[in-house]
Design a protein around this motif. Structure first.
Motif, PDB file in Angstrom:
ATOM      1  N   ILE A 248       0.833  -1.203   0.000  1.00 29.87           N
ATOM      2  CA  ILE A 248       0.000   0.000   0.000  1.00 29.87           C
ATOM      3  C   ILE A 248       0.870   1.255   0.000  1.00 29.87           C
ATOM      4  N   ALA A 249       1.919   1.253   0.832  1.00 34.06           N
ATOM      5  CA  ALA A 249       2.811   2.419   0.909  1.00 34.06           C
ATOM      6  C   ALA A 249       3.446   2.710  -0.446  1.00 34.06           C
ATOM      7  N   LEU A 250       3.884   1.669  -1.129  1.00 32.54           N
ATOM      8  CA  LEU A 250       4.502   1.851  -2.449  1.00 32.54           C
ATOM      9  C   LEU A 250       3.484   2.313  -3.483  1.00 32.54           C
ATOM     10  N   ILE A 251       2.264   1.765  -3.402  1.00 29.55           N
ATOM     11  CA  ILE A 251       1.206   2.176  -4.330  1.00 29.55           C
ATOM     12  C   ILE A 251       0.869   3.647  -4.128  1.00 29.55           C
ATOM     13  N   VAL A 252       0.733   4.065  -2.861  1.00 28.36           N
ATOM     14  CA  VAL A 252       0.438   5.468  -2.563  1.00 28.36           C
ATOM     15  C   VAL A 252       1.566   6.356  -3.076  1.00 28.36           C
ATOM     16  N   ALA A 253       2.819   5.945  -2.821  1.00 28.65           N
ATOM     17  CA  ALA A 253       3.972   6.727  -3.275  1.00 28.65           C
ATOM     18  C   ALA A 253       3.986   6.846  -4.802  1.00 28.65           C
ATOM     19  N   ALA A 254       3.723   5.727  -5.483  1.00 27.36           N
ATOM     20  CA  ALA A 254       3.713   5.739  -6.949  1.00 27.36           C
ATOM     21  C   ALA A 254       2.608   6.648  -7.477  1.00 27.36           C
ATOM     22  N   ASN A 255       1.428   6.565  -6.849  1.00 31.67           N
ATOM     23  CA  ASN A 255       0.314   7.418  -7.272  1.00 31.67           C
ATOM     24  C   ASN A 255       0.615   8.891  -7.042  1.00 31.67           C
ATOM     25  N   LEU A 256       1.249   9.198  -5.910  1.00 32.04           N
ATOM     26  CA  LEU A 256       1.594  10.589  -5.631  1.00 32.04           C
ATOM     27  C   LEU A 256       2.558  11.142  -6.668  1.00 32.04           C
ATOM     28  N   ILE A 257       3.569  10.342  -7.010  1.00 35.28           N
ATOM     29  CA  ILE A 257       4.534  10.765  -8.029  1.00 35.28           C
ATOM     30  C   ILE A 257       3.816  11.045  -9.352  1.00 35.28           C
ATOM     31  N   ALA A 258       2.948  10.085  -9.751  1.00 34.94           N
ATOM     32  CA  ALA A 258       2.257  10.206 -11.033  1.00 34.94           C
ATOM     33  C   ALA A 258       1.288  11.383 -11.051  1.00 34.94           C
ATOM     34  N   PHE A 259       0.456  11.493 -10.018  1.00 32.41           N
ATOM     35  CA  PHE A 259      -0.590  12.517 -10.017  1.00 32.41           C
ATOM     36  C   PHE A 259      -0.026  13.924  -9.822  1.00 32.41           C
ATOM     37  N   ILE A 260       0.941  14.072  -8.931  1.00 32.86           N
ATOM     38  CA  ILE A 260       1.514  15.399  -8.709  1.00 32.86           C
ATOM     39  C   ILE A 260       2.275  15.867  -9.947  1.00 32.86           C
ATOM     40  N   ALA A 261       2.993  14.949 -10.582  1.00 33.35           N
ATOM     41  CA  ALA A 261       3.704  15.292 -11.822  1.00 33.35           C
ATOM     42  C   ALA A 261       2.710  15.631 -12.932  1.00 33.35           C
ATOM     43  N   ALA A 262       1.632  14.843 -13.042  1.00 28.33           N
ATOM     44  CA  ALA A 262       0.622  15.103 -14.069  1.00 28.33           C
ATOM     45  C   ALA A 262      -0.073  16.434 -13.821  1.00 28.33           C
ATOM     46  N   LEU A 263      -0.313  16.746 -12.543  1.00 27.99           N
ATOM     47  CA  LEU A 263      -0.938  18.014 -12.196  1.00 27.99           C
ATOM     48  C   LEU A 263      -0.040  19.185 -12.592  1.00 27.99           C
ATOM     49  N   ALA A 264       1.263  19.034 -12.363  1.00 23.12           N
ATOM     50  CA  ALA A 264       2.217  20.072 -12.753  1.00 23.12           C
ATOM     51  C   ALA A 264       2.227  20.247 -14.268  1.00 23.12           C
ATOM     52  N   LEU A 265       2.133  19.122 -15.006  1.00 24.66           N
ATOM     53  CA  LEU A 265       2.098  19.177 -16.469  1.00 24.66           C
ATOM     54  C   LEU A 265       0.846  19.900 -16.956  1.00 24.66           C
ATOM     55  N   VAL A 266      -0.308  19.535 -16.380  1.00 23.74           N
ATOM     56  CA  VAL A 266      -1.570  20.164 -16.783  1.00 23.74           C
ATOM     57  C   VAL A 266      -1.528  21.666 -16.493  1.00 23.74           C
ATOM     58  N   ASN A 267      -1.017  22.038 -15.328  1.00 20.98           N
ATOM     59  CA  ASN A 267      -0.937  23.468 -14.980  1.00 20.98           C
ATOM     60  C   ASN A 267       0.004  24.224 -15.919  1.00 20.98           C
ATOM     61  N   TRP A 268       1.086  23.567 -16.313  1.00 19.84           N
ATOM     62  CA  TRP A 268       2.020  24.199 -17.275  1.00 19.84           C
ATOM     63  C   TRP A 268       1.324  24.445 -18.610  1.00 19.84           C
ATOM     64  N   LEU A 269       0.536  23.465 -19.074  1.00 17.80           N
ATOM     65  CA  LEU A 269      -0.184  23.612 -20.340  1.00 17.80           C
ATOM     66  C   LEU A 269      -1.229  24.717 -20.242  1.00 17.80           C
ATOM     67  N   ILE A 270      -1.934  24.777 -19.102  1.00 17.09           N
ATOM     68  CA  ILE A 270      -2.940  25.827 -18.915  1.00 17.09           C
ATOM     69  C   ILE A 270      -2.292  27.203 -18.938  1.00 17.09           C
ATOM     70  N   GLN A 271      -1.132  27.304 -18.277  1.00 18.54           N
ATOM     71  CA  GLN A 271      -0.465  28.600 -18.167  1.00 18.54           C
ATOM     72  C   GLN A 271       0.181  29.056 -19.473  1.00 18.54           C
ATOM     73  N   LEU A 272       0.340  28.136 -20.416  1.00 23.71           N
ATOM     74  CA  LEU A 272       0.796  28.547 -21.742  1.00 23.71           C
ATOM     75  C   LEU A 272      -0.240  29.429 -22.415  1.00 23.71           C
ATOM     76  N   VAL A 273      -1.503  29.185 -22.081  1.00 24.88           N
ATOM     77  CA  VAL A 273      -2.605  29.949 -22.686  1.00 24.88           C
ATOM     78  C   VAL A 273      -3.098  31.041 -21.745  1.00 24.88           C
ATOM     79  N   PHE A 274      -3.227  30.702 -20.468  1.00 24.63           N
ATOM     80  CA  PHE A 274      -3.749  31.648 -19.469  1.00 24.63           C
ATOM     81  C   PHE A 274      -2.720  31.793 -18.347  1.00 24.63           C
ATOM     82  N   ALA A 275      -1.924  32.822 -18.429  1.00 26.26           N
ATOM     83  CA  ALA A 275      -0.860  33.031 -17.445  1.00 26.26           C
ATOM     84  C   ALA A 275      -1.440  33.216 -16.044  1.00 26.26           C
ATOM     85  N   GLY A 276      -0.842  32.537 -15.083  1.00 23.60           N
ATOM     86  CA  GLY A 276      -1.266  32.675 -13.694  1.00 23.60           C
ATOM     87  C   GLY A 276      -2.433  31.806 -13.292  1.00 23.60           C
TER      88      GLY A 276
END
Length: 395
Positions: A248-276
């Protein structure tokens, strides 16, 4: 006015559930009313009475003591690793899951937890008129994760119609595992997380009883706890519990890595069009009207909504880690409402987890879970809203 808003939120949640209902005429109005009253009484007792506060503080102290014991084991293994002043989340929080999972496994093997859960579930069934399997699974979901809760009733799966399958799946998705509560209370206030456990159990049964009403013959309404554990000794239970906790600990860690990184990617894409602008801000504005009804202050509702939205599209750990730095700047009421909302597995990834678990138990029924997957998620979100709103009425 806040109480009126809270009552409106409860009516809205029940109204949406009613519109989604498979059998509007078969809804157990009496049972649902009883569970709503139980929620109000439990929350009032826990938040406003000295005895209730003493119980919460006592349980929280017990968890903190267990955390101390778990930390001893962690320090023995990783104590020599040099870390910064803020520590390492994986070491300080996630590895505690191993110790808590071990304790649960032993209590499960000794039939202590299953017996307690069976009797509480039986009492709940008598009071509300809900079937015993659904009541047992609702209580069971307080202690065990989505997969484990469903596996515990695998011998009764042949009795489950699609509506009954919806109810047990909803309870599993709307709860959290006791094995990770120790990790949660390292991040957010323990008292709100602990109160969320019974509230979510009842909320899940309320919402699912509206969406998927059932009428079960007596001969099909039995609970068997004889095969809840396959372990042959306490030591085997400890070993298997530790392995399950590590997984469970490894699954949670893996999910956190994936989701937080994906969230950062999505926010970067959004900010390319809408700054801030960020996904969290967008979700905050979308959920702001709902947050106001739940009792969150207007000045905090967008930030709170962004956290709640993050939980839905990622998972509760990601949202809790984003919410933790905000605690000092938020009112106690907002902290309580948002914490209760976050304390569940209601997110998109849970649909796959539940469908996969059901497929492993009964492959024929897995297609049913897949067919009502989005309805399951919406019901779980409504469950979180109901629990958080009831908590907000007493904060």
């Amino acid at each position: 006015m806040e109480i009126i808003f809270g009552l409106i939120a409860i009516i809205v949640v029940l109204g949406i559930s009613y519109l989604m209902s498979n059998d509007k005429k078969g809804i157990n109005v009496k049972g649902i009313s009883i569970m709503l009253v139980m929620q109000l009484l439990i929350t009032w007792f826990m938040f406003t009475t000295e005895i209730g506060q003493a119980i919460i503080n006592g349980i929280a102290a017990g968890f903190n003591k267990l955390i101390e014991f778990g930390t001893e084991g962690i320090n023995f293994v990783v104590g020599g690793v040099q870390v910064g002043d803020n520590g390492v989340f994986f070491f300080d929080v996630l590895l505690l899951i191993i110790f808590f999972a071990t304790i649960l496994s032993v209590l499960n093997y000794l039939k202590i937890l299953p017996t307690i859960i069976k009797w509480i579930g039986g009492l709940l069934s008598k009071i509300t008129g809900l079937p015993k399997i659904e009541s047992f699974n609702g209580v069971n979901s307080i202690f065990f994760g989505q997969s484990e809760a469903l596996i515990a009733i695998r011998s009764q799966f042949h009795h489950l119609t699609n509506n009954r399958l919806y109810i047990v799946s909803a309870s599993a998705m709307s709860s959290v595992s006791a094995s990770i509560i120790g990790a949660y209370i390292q991040i957010l206030p323990a008292e709100y997380i602990l109160v969320a456990l019974p509230l979510n159990m009842l909320s899940a049964l309320i919402i699912s009883a509206v969406i998927a009403p059932v009428n079960v013959p007596a001969e099909e309404d039995t609970v068997d706890v004889s095969d809840v554990s396959n372990d042959r000794s306490v030591f085997e239970a400890m070993g298997n519990g530790a392995l399950e906790g590590g997984k469970i600990a490894l699954i949670v860690a893996a999910n956190l890595i994936a989701f937080i990184a994906a969230l950062a990617l999505v926010n970067w894409l959004i900010q390319l069009v809408f700054a801030g602008l960020s996904l969290q801000t967008i979700l905050g504005y979308i959920l702001a009207p709902l947050g106001l009804l739940m009792g969150i202050a207007p000045s905090e509702v967008v930030e709170a909504g962004s956290i709640m939205g993050t939980k839905i599209v990622t998972n509760e750990f990601v949202a809790m880690l984003e919410f933790e730095p905000m605690l000092q700047d938020m009112s106690e009421k907002t902290v309580g409402i948002v914490t209760v909302f976050l304390t569940s597995f209601a997110n998109f990834s849970s649909i796959g987890i539940i469908a996969g678990t059901v497929k492993g138990i009964d492959s024929e029924k897995s297609s049913a879970v897949s067919s009502f997957g989005m309805k399951l998620l919406i019901g779980a979100i409504l469950t979180s809203i109901l629990s958080a709103t009831v908590a907000g009425l007493f904060l």
